[in-house]
Design a protein around this motif. Structure first.
Motif: not given
Length: 455
Positions: A41-52
């Motif tokens: 769904r997102v580039a490189h299958s990334e997510n906001g689980n950790v983010a910053c």
């Protein structure tokens, strides 16, 4: 040329894009939490689980803002961090995080601007129909009251909803953003109406329960078209296109969302193009939607694009400068958009977001040299100042964003921040543009009129 003495200089962020800690301390799932886990769904299958990991680094982040001279910080509340199911039981640990953040900001001389909703819709409510369910406005009002009860003794500035054009248009019309769905116009108009009711009910809640006299607005997207030249005919055509409503693009269009709030009715053009697909409007709905607000918040990155016969949108041309997002660099939009918005809606305009994504990295000398962003800021802010000089009431400017973060469907490739984030180590590095912005704030904007900057 100068900005008003009480001009609000600040930066902005959004909870899902920076906080991380997506399952920590009792937080519930939102649609981005849930649907980003699927991959593809997102580039490189990334997510906001950790983010910053701002949830754990907020104190050092605020200290960094103070070093940059930031005076105002616009952030959003993660709905399911405080109401894990969207309604019902309050998660006190999540609420305490935002209370601590507000305290930390104020202790460092930074005024908080709270956005109630920036796209992280509760999964439990989405599974009950979400924005298609008329009860959604009551869910939102319940959530708003929890936040207001907890923070309004210290928070003055409130924004109800961020970019409904984008979370409805991209999330439910074209399927680019969570929950990655595609609906027909009859559904999209109903969702719109419920979002607008949610805004209106939240305004009522804030006005009724705020302990500190509130200043209330929203943060919409969809900037205006810019004229092809300075003739009266070109200006009027740009104005017409800016507020037009079309059947194919109505969820993204400006007057579709703003006219109900300020005029208490949908544009007549909407009835003409949507016909039987217009939403059901019950008695009292438009009175709720059109609750008085104090300002018009708008997120602007480029001028509104309308296609022409040459294969380029009207805001682009062969070889035009573009940001890392591919968006044309169109500084004149910060002259025309505030002007058109102020003339039509008669409310002070807050630039609730403006900025650019660039190819930024830490150089061998340990700094991030982003001269392109400094040049971008100068060009856009000069036009904003010119708009104010020509009569538009401009309330403030929030640079997007305080730090590099999760850029929705683009993942972590696109860097908008004044602060570079190494996502492997969570190390923060203030970019040259962050120090330049400090000079802009200290001089109330006068630094933008210098053609050079030494750093």
């Amino acid at each position: 040329m100068k900005f008003a003495e009480n001009f609000l200089w600040g930066t902005a962020s959004a909870a899902y894009q920076i906080e991380g800690a997506y399952l920590e301390d009792g937080k519930g799932l939102n649609i981005w939490d849930a649907y980003c886990q699927e991959g593809n769904r997102v580039a490189h299958s990334e997510n906001g689980n950790v983010a910053c990991d701002h949830y754990h680094h907020f104190r050092e982040d605020v200290k960094m803002m103070r070093e940059m001279g930031i005076k105002n910080y616009r952030f959003s509340i993660n709905w399911t961090r405080i109401l894990p199911e969207g309604t019902g039981k309050i998660n006190e640990k999540g609420l305490q995080f935002y209370s601590d953040l507000v305290d930390e900001l104020l202790a460092n001389g930074i005024e908080p601007l709270v956005t109630l909703f920036h796209w992280d819709y509760p999964l439990a409510l989405h599974q009950k129909g979400g924005w298609l369910n008329r009860e959604s406005s009551d869910w939102f009002a319940e959530y708003a009251k929890v936040v207001v009860d907890a923070l309004s003794d210290r928070v003055k500035y409130w924004m109800t909803i961020n970019e409904p054009q984008v979370f409805i248009g991209c999330g439910y019309a074209i399927g680019k953003f969570a929950p990655f769905e595609k609906h027909l116009p009859c559904d999209l108009t109903r969702m719109t109406h419920n979002v607008l009711l949610s805004h209106g009910k939240a305004v009522q809640v804030i006005r009724k329960y705020a302990k500190k006299k509130p200043v209330i607005g929203f943060a919409f997207a969809t900037p205006c078209c810019t004229p092809t030249d300075n003739t009266p005919e070109a200006i009027e055509e740009a104005r017409r296109k800016s507020f037009a409503v079309t059947r194919d693009r109505f969820p993204f269009e400006l007057s579709w969302w703003a006219d109900p709030i300020f005029f208490g009715k949908y544009p007549q053009e909407a009835y003409d193009v949507l016909g039987a697909d217009m939403p059901e409007i019950l008695p009292g709905d438009m009175e709720i939607i059109s609750q008085p607000v104090n300002f018009y918040g708008v997120n602007i990155y480029e001028s509104k694009a309308t296609e022409n016969v040459y294969g380029y949108a009207e805001n682009a041309y062969l070889g035009c400068p573009r940001t890392q997002m591919g968006w044309p660099v169109t500084p004149e939009v910060l002259y025309w958009s505030p002007k058109f918005l102020y003339e039509r809606y008669k409310k002070p305009v807050l630039l609730s977001e403006n900025g650019m994504a660039g190819h930024d990295w830490v150089h061998l000398d340990g700094r991030v040299h982003d001269a392109h962003r400094i040049d971008f800021m100068k060009r856009y802010l000069r036009e904003l100042c010119r708009s104010a000089e020509d009569g538009a009431e401009i309330m403030g400017y929030m640079y997007w964003s305080i730090m590099d973060n999760f850029e929705w469907a683009d993942g972590y490739d696109k860097r908008f921040g004044l602060v570079h984030v190494d996502y492997q180590t969570q190390e923060r590095t203030i970019k040259d543009s962050g120090y330049f912005y400090r000079d802009v704030i200290q001089t109330n904007g006068q630094a933008i009129f210098s053609d050079t900057w030494e750093g």
